[in-house]
Design a protein around this motif. Sequence first.
Motif: not given
Lengths: 418, 418
Positions: A332-359
């Motif tokens: 849900x947060x990954x989707x919301x990030x992509x949607x939000x940044x795309x709306x903010x910047x007005x670009x055609x596409x947006x990529x969002x990444x969220x995860x645990x890289x560790x350690x």
Amino acid sequence: MRIEVLCTGDELLTGVVPDTNSPWFMARLLRLGERVSRTTVVGDDRAAIRDALGEIAERADVVLVSGGLGPTADDVTAEAAAEAAGVALVEDVATVARLRERYARRQLPLSPNVLRQARVPAGAEVGANDVGAAPFFALTLGRCRALFVPGVPAEYRHLVETQVLPRIERWRAPGSGAFSFRILKTIGLPEARLDEQVAPLSGRHPGVTFGFRVVPPESHLELLARGTTPEDAAAKLAAAEKDARAVLGECVFGADEDTLAHVVVSMLGARGETLTVAESCTGGLVAAALTDVAGASQVFPGGAITYGAALKTAFADVPAELIAAKGEVSAEVARSMAEGIRARTGTTWAIAVTGYAGPGGGDPREPVGAVHLAVAGPTGMWHERHHFIGDRERVRRFATGAALDLLRRRLHEREGER
Amino acid sequence: MRIEVLCTGDELLTGVVPDTNSPWFMARLLRLGERVSRTTVVGDDRAAIRDALGEIAERADVVLVSGGLGPTADDVTAEAAAEAAGVALVEDVATVARLRERYARRQLPLSPNVLRQARVPAGAEVGANDVGAAPFFALTLGRCRALFVPGVPAEYRHLVETQVLPRIERWRAPGSGAFSFRILKTIGLPEARLDEQVAPLSGRHPGVTFGFRVVPPESHLELLARGTTPEDAAAKLAAAEKDARAVLGECVFGADEDTLAHVVVSMLGARGETLTVAESCTGGLVAAALTDVAGASQVFPGGAITYGAALKTAFADVPAELIAAKGEVSAEVARSMAEGIRARTGTTWAIAVTGYAGPGGGDPREPVGAVHLAVAGPTGMWHERHHFIGDRERVRRFATGAALDLLRRRLHEREGER
């Protein structure tokens, strides 16, 4: 043909400088259907270079010698070569003229040290160096042809391309044929699967060698076709490539010099479309890969590093309640990030990444290595969850590749729809 | 003591895998005051390995042999070693027991191939491998001691640390002394200046060797102290380090394993302060360097990639009129980016970077390579203009280092004020 390599230089024996020249030469040589039998590294020591040259000359048909041709006192390769051949060092007139012209043009003084570089073993065949001062030279030691190039990578590569490889091609036994080479680059396919999918093709293309090279997170398939003529080799390569592409499908993102980011930037550029990013665990790596491509500004105006929860809200308009309810690492947060940044910047596409890289970090539902990717575009939203194994660096690297690839596959699909 | 290296493996002769083991071993060996005289690389070919071993044994006191000890048919190093020594291969009982235990614990089948790894040359001294299957073994070839380790980097490094280096220390001639080693890492200092500043110290510290290593954009000073006892070596090192630090001042950002980003994150963490970034030409590299440090989220909530002009306004509140008047690459815009992103995120500090990385772009006033850096903090604003020479990748790498270093020096100054 037995080919050996001799690298000289104290810096190669103290771990100060890794030898990047030899792997490059070896890969380049494979494309001719040849390989290196042995590599030797010695320091800036005249006797050591001379002795190594003598030993190699008894075994090899060709030896590529690099380093130690510069202007300083520790550059002793030419002297060592002359000793190995039992000849004197002589000044090469053409090289002296080239050095005079080169230094005059740059308005630099021509010191005796500079002119040392014009001294080559008597009887050597000398070639010009268009990108540096030291010359290329070739010398016969018994039955072995020794080819000398400077160790500076730009000069090394230029002279290997223009002087060394053409000679090796010429010296090959008649009937050794012509070769054609292609790298197909894939992502999202483990090496074992790549091997399994490609194995059946081997039998159908007996004139083609299929090789694999893992460059995490990518796997590369190397095709080397051998034919009676260049046209024959090219035709065999084309047939094998066609079959390989059919089997591997959209996992192939490019060929030869292509990079994943370059392919994405090119596809977007061709369509007149734009892209932004909102990165959490990759922390700038997706943006850095995109901006590594010269001209990326045409399609990539920038984006946000939303590493902490507050910036996910501030820069990508992810509702704080959504983060509280679903967790920072969630679909849900990954989707919301992509949607939000795309709306903010007005670009055609947006990529969002969220995860645990560790350690550290992670929870039972989303452990270290879990990464959610989302791509928002004009016709919808795509999400993938990955679980990458390995350390922080590896998780971040694989997440970056997978994120760019998720967009690439969507762009590829849309190409098909046109 | 004459030490040589023999690496085996077809992958090292085709350019598929660079040899990262040898440079690591060489650097590790330097800390003992020893160095490698020659490196040889051969393929997975029994006769080639045997012959190379024989030649090396006639020259060297010690040879480190790596690779070809695994379970597959192309792993032939143990056989080649046995042939070189003129002995049979025998099964090492302790290794068989260790492999049985290892495979049972992992509930994996113990195939005959796995057990191949327990076969070593008769008379070899065998050591356990705590991180992998293949054993370490040592063999005497004439007057040469040959030490065999697997090529897998994690196993290689573990066995070199635990088996190889202790033996080399033990075998050294009595009276060769004790050594103490330290790397001082600097940034913002060309190698020639580093050399010039450190040169006078050499005379004052005759027991210490001063070495230089350029790891762009950093220059490292390596201090190797030789003493009669470990305490003596440590004291000599401490004295030389103190003098070097006095001469180099705040250009020294860390020692040994420190990275610049790690130092910045640690300094901020110790002060309970936070940082954000607004990156243009570096396009995510500063953020990526910071987030490469585990635990960076404590001090770095994120930031913005303001690659295009519009996002400089949208994410860092840079007035569009300022950009129009001064240009995207200008001191004024860099300052405004730093100020704007700091206010937006509420962090203690902000770093801003704007420049022309090339190959396109630039203008007569701000050519390709020109980079403006700004740091905004609680007590003011700092700005620097750099002109980096080189290609896009180099300009971006140097700009990233300089940006982190501008903040580090401000933090360092403030430490002094406390």
